[in-house]
Design a protein around this motif. Structure first.
Motif, PDB file in Angstrom:
ATOM      1  N   VAL A 398       0.836  -1.203   0.000  1.00  0.00           N
ATOM      2  CA  VAL A 398       0.000   0.000   0.000  1.00  0.00           C
ATOM      3  C   VAL A 398       0.869   1.251   0.000  1.00  0.00           C
ATOM      4  O   VAL A 398       2.028   1.228   0.419  1.00  0.00           O
ATOM      5  CB  VAL A 398      -0.950   0.038   1.227  1.00  0.00           C
ATOM      6  N   SER A 399       0.277   2.340  -0.447  1.00  0.00           N
ATOM      7  CA  SER A 399       0.971   3.625  -0.463  1.00  0.00           C
ATOM      8  C   SER A 399       1.132   4.165   0.949  1.00  0.00           C
ATOM      9  O   SER A 399       0.495   3.692   1.902  1.00  0.00           O
ATOM     10  CB  SER A 399       0.188   4.630  -1.308  1.00  0.00           C
ATOM     11  N   LEU A 400       1.960   5.185   1.094  1.00  0.00           N
ATOM     12  CA  LEU A 400       2.158   5.806   2.398  1.00  0.00           C
ATOM     13  C   LEU A 400       0.858   6.380   2.957  1.00  0.00           C
ATOM     14  O   LEU A 400       0.581   6.271   4.157  1.00  0.00           O
ATOM     15  CB  LEU A 400       3.210   6.912   2.297  1.00  0.00           C
ATOM     16  N   ALA A 401       0.057   6.985   2.085  1.00  0.00           N
ATOM     17  CA  ALA A 401      -1.202   7.579   2.541  1.00  0.00           C
ATOM     18  C   ALA A 401      -2.155   6.507   3.067  1.00  0.00           C
ATOM     19  O   ALA A 401      -2.787   6.677   4.123  1.00  0.00           O
ATOM     20  CB  ALA A 401      -1.849   8.361   1.402  1.00  0.00           C
ATOM     21  N   TRP A 402      -2.271   5.410   2.341  1.00  0.00           N
ATOM     22  CA  TRP A 402      -3.132   4.313   2.774  1.00  0.00           C
ATOM     23  C   TRP A 402      -2.614   3.716   4.079  1.00  0.00           C
ATOM     24  O   TRP A 402      -3.383   3.442   5.009  1.00  0.00           O
ATOM     25  CB  TRP A 402      -3.208   3.262   1.677  1.00  0.00           C
ATOM     26  N   LEU A 403      -1.300   3.520   4.163  1.00  0.00           N
ATOM     27  CA  LEU A 403      -0.723   2.969   5.383  1.00  0.00           C
ATOM     28  C   LEU A 403      -0.993   3.872   6.577  1.00  0.00           C
ATOM     29  O   LEU A 403      -1.247   3.385   7.689  1.00  0.00           O
ATOM     30  CB  LEU A 403       0.785   2.771   5.204  1.00  0.00           C
ATOM     31  N   THR A 404      -0.953   5.165   6.377  1.00  0.00           N
ATOM     32  CA  THR A 404      -1.252   6.104   7.467  1.00  0.00           C
ATOM     33  C   THR A 404      -2.655   5.857   8.013  1.00  0.00           C
ATOM     34  O   THR A 404      -2.874   5.849   9.232  1.00  0.00           O
ATOM     35  CB  THR A 404      -1.127   7.549   6.975  1.00  0.00           C
ATOM     36  N   ASP A 405      -3.623   5.624   7.122  1.00  0.00           N
ATOM     37  CA  ASP A 405      -4.992   5.346   7.555  1.00  0.00           C
ATOM     38  C   ASP A 405      -5.083   4.017   8.299  1.00  0.00           C
ATOM     39  O   ASP A 405      -5.803   3.895   9.311  1.00  0.00           O
ATOM     40  CB  ASP A 405      -5.938   5.329   6.344  1.00  0.00           C
ATOM     41  N   ILE A 406      -4.363   3.011   7.815  1.00  0.00           N
ATOM     42  CA  ILE A 406      -4.383   1.701   8.473  1.00  0.00           C
ATOM     43  C   ILE A 406      -3.755   1.799   9.859  1.00  0.00           C
ATOM     44  O   ILE A 406      -4.275   1.243  10.843  1.00  0.00           O
ATOM     45  CB  ILE A 406      -3.653   0.651   7.610  1.00  0.00           C
ATOM     46  N   ASN A 407      -2.646   2.518   9.961  1.00  0.00           N
ATOM     47  CA  ASN A 407      -2.007   2.703  11.266  1.00  0.00           C
ATOM     48  C   ASN A 407      -2.946   3.392  12.248  1.00  0.00           C
ATOM     49  O   ASN A 407      -3.013   3.021  13.434  1.00  0.00           O
ATOM     50  CB  ASN A 407      -0.715   3.512  11.110  1.00  0.00           C
ATOM     51  N   ALA A 408      -3.661   4.406  11.770  1.00  0.00           N
ATOM     52  CA  ALA A 408      -4.603   5.113  12.643  1.00  0.00           C
ATOM     53  C   ALA A 408      -5.700   4.177  13.137  1.00  0.00           C
ATOM     54  O   ALA A 408      -6.097   4.225  14.318  1.00  0.00           O
ATOM     55  CB  ALA A 408      -5.205   6.307  11.904  1.00  0.00           C
ATOM     56  N   ALA A 409      -6.203   3.323  12.245  1.00  0.00           N
ATOM     57  CA  ALA A 409      -7.261   2.383  12.619  1.00  0.00           C
ATOM     58  C   ALA A 409      -6.770   1.366  13.651  1.00  0.00           C
ATOM     59  O   ALA A 409      -7.468   1.061  14.631  1.00  0.00           O
ATOM     60  CB  ALA A 409      -7.780   1.669  11.372  1.00  0.00           C
ATOM     61  N   ILE A 410      -5.559   0.847  13.446  1.00  0.00           N
ATOM     62  CA  ILE A 410      -5.009  -0.142  14.369  1.00  0.00           C
ATOM     63  C   ILE A 410      -4.681   0.506  15.715  1.00  0.00           C
ATOM     64  O   ILE A 410      -4.900  -0.093  16.782  1.00  0.00           O
ATOM     65  CB  ILE A 410      -3.765  -0.810  13.766  1.00  0.00           C
TER      66      ILE A 410
END
Length: 435
Positions: A398-410
């Protein structure tokens, strides 16, 4: 930009399924270009060469130190400047790097994960193609074509790979397992959870160790892979598998259960903290990439006697892939020195020195496996023979932007333990990037 990025991520996922072996063959052949250099002056281009990474501790720092020593030896005209920023598997470093790039103050080279992570820099026109470096190193004769395809966007290659890592590895303390009566590798997630309960019943308060948010995402992606299987896991990144599917809901439930056996971690805790808990016998298990093997070696621990490793239960026969690579930023103050660095990183000698220290395996195919300790040899064999999937946390999927969202969710889930909210958050994030 969105459609282009989605297409490239989808391509990377397809490539992952058929990625050719990047581990060493048993009888490597000499390859033209393996030791060549772009530098026109013997000893390098001269001047300071600022190299930006997040390798500031543990085996990662040892690997970087090995490269730095070799760089000074082979390019004495250059002065290596270590710009490492510690913490969070690059989370802190990426924030600092983004600021520097936006302010037109790029380093001469920076570390980036091979795969979707580089799209953000390419779309922002912040890195230059390095096809000439790859060609000088030997091109497809030493780097498998499918790996180079992963680094290629619109016909250009934007980084030089330094290694390949496996993410789906469980590291375990042999003595702790023996005391709990565990003498076999669990076959799947259900069996592993049963073993965690045995460890807890034996008196160990922390059967599974975790650290900050990025290590939790790392753990979660391996649970996704175990419960979804390779095809459906890879489908998460092109939209063919829905993030609110029943399989994802099962993975979220299993992940929640795993956390119930884990320690309480702060977001600032980095991976060595969790790995050391296993080394010291304070925890039975830790899920971490194979950079952890050097941590055990540093503490004088012996494989099998003191520790053991195996694929995350349910992922046997799958290699969860990530790779570090180095770029040439647009506007670098010393592009000649940067290319000297890239030539070293991509050379057979550089990859041997780096990967022996870091616990990873070479991206090149002409570095003999006999040069490496047992774990790396097993990883080379796995990479040649197993199915390949791409890591979420480490930039391949995933892109950095998508990963940022996943990190926030986790991160939110770590506090709330709200399964339905996590599924909703993950599905909402995916809708931004997969349509």
């Amino acid at each position: 930009m969105r459609n282009r990025s989605v297409a490239t991520v989808a391509m990377a996922t397809v490539v992952a399924l058929g990625l050719a072996a990047c581990g060493s063959s048993d009888e490597p052949e000499a390859t033209p270009g393996g030791e060549s250099s772009l530098a026109t002056t013997a000893g390098g281009a001269g001047g300071e060469v600022g190299v930006f990474t997040w390798w500031a501790a543990g085996s990662e720092k040892k690997g970087l130190d090995a490269l730095e020593a070799l760089f000074k030896e082979q390019y004495p005209n250059n002065t290596f400047v270590n710009l490492a920023v510690a913490g969070g598997a690059g989370t802190n470093a990426k924030a600092k790097l983004a600021s520097d790039l936006q302010n037109n103050q790029p380093p001469d080279s920076f570390q980036g994960h091979a795969g979707a992570e580089l799209l953000d820099y390419i779309d922002a026109e912040q890195i230059e193609p390095v096809n000439d470096v790859i060609d000088a190193l030997g091109g497809e004769s030493v780097f498998p074509k499918n790996l180079l395809d992963r680094l290629t966007v619109d016909g250009s290659i934007y980084s030089v790979p330094s290694n390949i890592h496996r993410a789906n590895v469980v590291w375990a303390n042999t003595e702790v397992l023996n005391k709990a009566g565990i003498n076999a590798v669990p076959a799947d997630m259900k069996a592993w959870i049963a073993d965690l309960e045995k460890v807890k019943a034996s008196g160990v308060s922390t059967p599974l160790s975790v650290a900050g948010t990025w290590t939790q995402v790392h753990l979660f992606e391996t649970v996704l892979l175990a419960d979804l299987g390779v095809e459906k896991y890879n489908g998460l990144f092109d939209g063919s598998t829905k993030w609110d599917s029943e399989e994802v809901k099962t993975a979220v439930n299993d992940y929640k259960t795993l956390l119930s056996y884990a320690n309480t971690a702060s977001d600032g805790d980095d991976w060595p903290v969790a790995t050391d808990m296993v080394i010291d016998g304070k925890a039975a298990y830790n899920v971490m990439g194979d950079w952890a093997v050097a941590q055990f070696a540093d503490k004088g621990k012996q494989e099998q006697t003191d520790y053991q490793y195996f694929p995350v239960p349910g992922t046997d026969g799958v290699f969860l892939f990530l790779a570090d690579s180095f770029t040439l930023p647009k506007g670098a103050k010393n592009p000649g020195g940067a290319k000297d660095w890239l030539m070293l990183v991509g050379s057979a000698e550089g990859q041997k020195a780096f990967n022996v220290a870091k616990g990873s395996i070479p991206a090149r195919t002409d570095v003999p496996p006999t040069d490496f300790p047992p774990y790396q040899q097993s990883a080379m064999e796995s990479f040649k023979n197993d199915q390949i999937a791409s890591s979420i946390q480490h930039g391949a999927a995933v892109s950095l932007a998508w990963l940022t969202d996943i990190n926030a969710a986790i991160s939110k889930f770590y506090t709330t333990k709200d399964e339905a909210a996590l599924v909703t958050d993950l599905a909402s994030a995916a809708s931004k990037y997969t349509g």
